[in-house]
Design a protein around this motif. Sequence first.
Motif, PDB file in Angstrom:
ATOM      1  N   SER A 202       0.849  -1.185   0.000  1.00  0.00           N
ATOM      2  CA  SER A 202       0.000   0.000   0.000  1.00  0.00           C
ATOM      3  C   SER A 202       0.886   1.237   0.000  1.00  0.00           C
ATOM      4  N   TYR A 203       0.296   2.385  -0.423  1.00  0.00           N
ATOM      5  CA  TYR A 203       1.034   3.634  -0.493  1.00  0.00           C
ATOM      6  C   TYR A 203       0.262   4.728   0.243  1.00  0.00           C
ATOM      7  N   SER A 204       1.006   5.743   0.688  1.00  0.00           N
ATOM      8  CA  SER A 204       0.378   6.863   1.392  1.00  0.00           C
ATOM      9  C   SER A 204       1.173   8.135   1.166  1.00  0.00           C
ATOM     10  N   ASP A 205       0.454   9.248   1.067  1.00  0.00           N
ATOM     11  CA  ASP A 205       1.116  10.553   0.986  1.00  0.00           C
ATOM     12  C   ASP A 205       1.487  11.091   2.358  1.00  0.00           C
ATOM     13  N   ASP A 206       0.735  10.656   3.392  1.00  0.00           N
ATOM     14  CA  ASP A 206       0.884  11.288   4.707  1.00  0.00           C
ATOM     15  C   ASP A 206       0.940  10.314   5.879  1.00  0.00           C
ATOM     16  N   LEU A 207       0.946   9.014   5.625  1.00  0.00           N
ATOM     17  CA  LEU A 207       0.946   7.950   6.631  1.00  0.00           C
ATOM     18  C   LEU A 207      -0.422   7.718   7.284  1.00  0.00           C
ATOM     19  N   PHE A 208      -1.400   8.527   6.945  1.00  0.00           N
ATOM     20  CA  PHE A 208      -2.716   8.382   7.570  1.00  0.00           C
ATOM     21  C   PHE A 208      -3.734   7.730   6.634  1.00  0.00           C
ATOM     22  N   GLU A 209      -3.691   8.083   5.374  1.00  0.00           N
ATOM     23  CA  GLU A 209      -4.584   7.491   4.384  1.00  0.00           C
ATOM     24  C   GLU A 209      -3.765   6.572   3.482  1.00  0.00           C
ATOM     25  N   TRP A 210      -4.190   5.300   3.387  1.00  0.00           N
ATOM     26  CA  TRP A 210      -3.440   4.307   2.633  1.00  0.00           C
ATOM     27  C   TRP A 210      -4.264   3.793   1.457  1.00  0.00           C
ATOM     28  N   THR A 211      -3.600   3.528   0.349  1.00  0.00           N
ATOM     29  CA  THR A 211      -4.277   2.979  -0.817  1.00  0.00           C
ATOM     30  C   THR A 211      -4.695   1.535  -0.549  1.00  0.00           C
ATOM     31  N   GLU A 212      -5.663   1.069  -1.327  1.00  0.00           N
ATOM     32  CA  GLU A 212      -6.024  -0.342  -1.262  1.00  0.00           C
ATOM     33  C   GLU A 212      -4.799  -1.177  -1.628  1.00  0.00           C
ATOM     34  N   PRO A 213      -4.561  -2.263  -0.890  1.00  0.00           N
ATOM     35  CA  PRO A 213      -3.337  -3.038  -1.142  1.00  0.00           C
ATOM     36  C   PRO A 213      -3.343  -3.724  -2.504  1.00  0.00           C
ATOM     37  N   GLU A 214      -2.140  -3.822  -3.087  1.00  0.00           N
ATOM     38  CA  GLU A 214      -1.910  -4.535  -4.338  1.00  0.00           C
ATOM     39  C   GLU A 214      -1.083  -5.782  -4.031  1.00  0.00           C
ATOM     40  N   LEU A 215      -1.427  -6.881  -4.682  1.00  0.00           N
ATOM     41  CA  LEU A 215      -0.710  -8.135  -4.459  1.00  0.00           C
ATOM     42  C   LEU A 215       0.685  -8.059  -5.070  1.00  0.00           C
ATOM     43  N   VAL A 216       1.698  -8.442  -4.269  1.00  0.00           N
ATOM     44  CA  VAL A 216       3.090  -8.407  -4.713  1.00  0.00           C
ATOM     45  C   VAL A 216       3.628  -9.809  -4.969  1.00  0.00           C
ATOM     46  N   ALA A 217       3.466 -10.703  -4.011  1.00  0.00           N
ATOM     47  CA  ALA A 217       4.052 -12.038  -4.137  1.00  0.00           C
ATOM     48  C   ALA A 217       3.193 -13.054  -3.400  1.00  0.00           C
ATOM     49  N   VAL A 218       3.139 -14.265  -3.959  1.00  0.00           N
ATOM     50  CA  VAL A 218       2.401 -15.375  -3.355  1.00  0.00           C
ATOM     51  C   VAL A 218       3.346 -16.555  -3.183  1.00  0.00           C
ATOM     52  N   ALA A 219       2.911 -17.535  -2.417  1.00  0.00           N
ATOM     53  CA  ALA A 219       3.705 -18.744  -2.236  1.00  0.00           C
ATOM     54  C   ALA A 219       3.874 -19.469  -3.568  1.00  0.00           C
ATOM     55  N   GLU A 220       5.096 -19.896  -3.877  1.00  0.00           N
ATOM     56  CA  GLU A 220       5.384 -20.593  -5.124  1.00  0.00           C
ATOM     57  C   GLU A 220       5.932 -21.994  -4.908  1.00  0.00           C
ATOM     58  N   ASN A 221       6.405 -22.273  -3.711  1.00  0.00           N
ATOM     59  CA  ASN A 221       7.068 -23.549  -3.442  1.00  0.00           C
ATOM     60  C   ASN A 221       6.381 -24.251  -2.274  1.00  0.00           C
ATOM     61  N   PRO A 222       5.419 -25.129  -2.558  1.00  0.00           N
ATOM     62  CA  PRO A 222       4.602 -25.740  -1.504  1.00  0.00           C
ATOM     63  C   PRO A 222       5.413 -26.478  -0.444  1.00  0.00           C
ATOM     64  N   GLU A 223       6.591 -26.978  -0.809  1.00  0.00           N
ATOM     65  CA  GLU A 223       7.346 -27.769   0.152  1.00  0.00           C
ATOM     66  C   GLU A 223       7.855 -26.946   1.330  1.00  0.00           C
ATOM     67  N   TRP A 224       7.997 -25.610   1.174  1.00  0.00           N
ATOM     68  CA  TRP A 224       8.494 -24.850   2.322  1.00  0.00           C
ATOM     69  C   TRP A 224       7.733 -23.553   2.586  1.00  0.00           C
ATOM     70  N   GLU A 225       6.860 -23.127   1.694  1.00  0.00           N
ATOM     71  CA  GLU A 225       6.112 -21.893   1.926  1.00  0.00           C
ATOM     72  C   GLU A 225       4.640 -22.067   1.532  1.00  0.00           C
ATOM     73  N   GLY A 226       4.147 -23.278   1.735  1.00  0.00           N
ATOM     74  CA  GLY A 226       2.852 -23.626   1.184  1.00  0.00           C
ATOM     75  C   GLY A 226       1.642 -23.030   1.864  1.00  0.00           C
ATOM     76  N   THR A 227       1.739 -22.633   3.131  1.00  0.00           N
ATOM     77  CA  THR A 227       0.542 -22.148   3.822  1.00  0.00           C
ATOM     78  C   THR A 227       0.434 -20.628   3.836  1.00  0.00           C
ATOM     79  N   LYS A 228       1.568 -19.919   3.828  1.00  0.00           N
ATOM     80  CA  LYS A 228       1.535 -18.462   3.793  1.00  0.00           C
ATOM     81  C   LYS A 228       2.956 -17.931   3.676  1.00  0.00           C
ATOM     82  N   ILE A 229       3.057 -16.706   3.163  1.00  0.00           N
ATOM     83  CA  ILE A 229       4.314 -15.973   3.195  1.00  0.00           C
ATOM     84  C   ILE A 229       4.020 -14.565   3.704  1.00  0.00           C
ATOM     85  N   GLY A 230       5.052 -13.903   4.202  1.00  0.00           N
ATOM     86  CA  GLY A 230       4.892 -12.543   4.683  1.00  0.00           C
ATOM     87  C   GLY A 230       6.233 -11.844   4.712  1.00  0.00           C
ATOM     88  N   ALA A 231       6.202 -10.518   4.576  1.00  0.00           N
ATOM     89  CA  ALA A 231       7.437  -9.752   4.669  1.00  0.00           C
ATOM     90  C   ALA A 231       8.090 -10.010   6.018  1.00  0.00           C
TER      91      ALA A 231
END
Length: 340
Positions: A202-231
Amino acid sequence: MKLTRHENNPIVVPGGAEWRRAAVFNPGVVEADGKYYMYERAAGSLRPFRTSIGLLESEDGVNFRPVADEPVFTADMLGFPGGSVEDARVVRIDGTYYMCYALQPYRFDCWPTGTGLPAYYPDNYPEWRENGVEPMITRSGIAASEDGIRFTPLCYTTPAEIDDRDNALFPEKIGGRFALLRRPMQYVGEKYGTNTPGIWISYSDDLFEWTEPELVAVAENPEWEGTKIGAAATPVKTDRGWLVLYHGVDAHSVYRVGALLLDLDDPSRVIARIRDPIMEPETYYERFGLVLPNVVFPTANVMVDGLLYIYYGCCDASIGLATVPLYELLDALTGGEDRA
């Protein structure tokens, strides 16, 4: 590509003050004015399992000592006495310290199960039912400080009605706007373009109002990141892109570390990604913890003489340090592309 664990690991362990006697983990770390400041997540007990943010400092980034006898940031400061603040990720922009944090508003108990995930138990505490809040829901926000010690709540970055954590603020504005990585747990399904929780921006001009989130990355390798990923840790600006370490969780709740590069001008675009984890639980302090086994969870990066210092939580119990030459990691991501 493997990281090197520091010989003094774990470099920070619980003890001392009552509010950090049970566990310390998932720290934010920032270097400023020749010192390293660590913002640890600390718990004094498992019943209830309440966490706050404590502050330590170091001259070398390895040997840390407490700065204050009390936490520097608590849920009480947000109007939620008894709640928890968690997983500080800290950056310094134009002289101001910004701390991304996660908030769980009310008390809960935490029980080891011996089978992976602990049992979180809010039923002993009526606040959840009385306030109509889904048990264990987590909201994220930002607190600000001019000196890195006295923090003031600034804003919430996510709605109250969804579980959205792993917020990490980029250390500088991009195209004149603040940029923030997120992980909304409910954003799954055909509508969102992913079957498992992923990394959003998400992006913001002032830290108070944030844009709707855009998808960046999803899990690609089920053997080690199959249930979720996060920054995981705060993004690092390099000449090849924004370096982002992220955590992946498999079907057995084992936490590993991955790495990807985002475009410098458009950080919603992934330009490189390592297929295999660059770190996974191996040592005793990463495999056996107070409540959660098999976890390496980095939440901070600092550059030290060409080495990337990576600070990470070990099984929700202690704090470790791993290092890697920055350009070895970038070469692994980009195939040895010439340095600009």
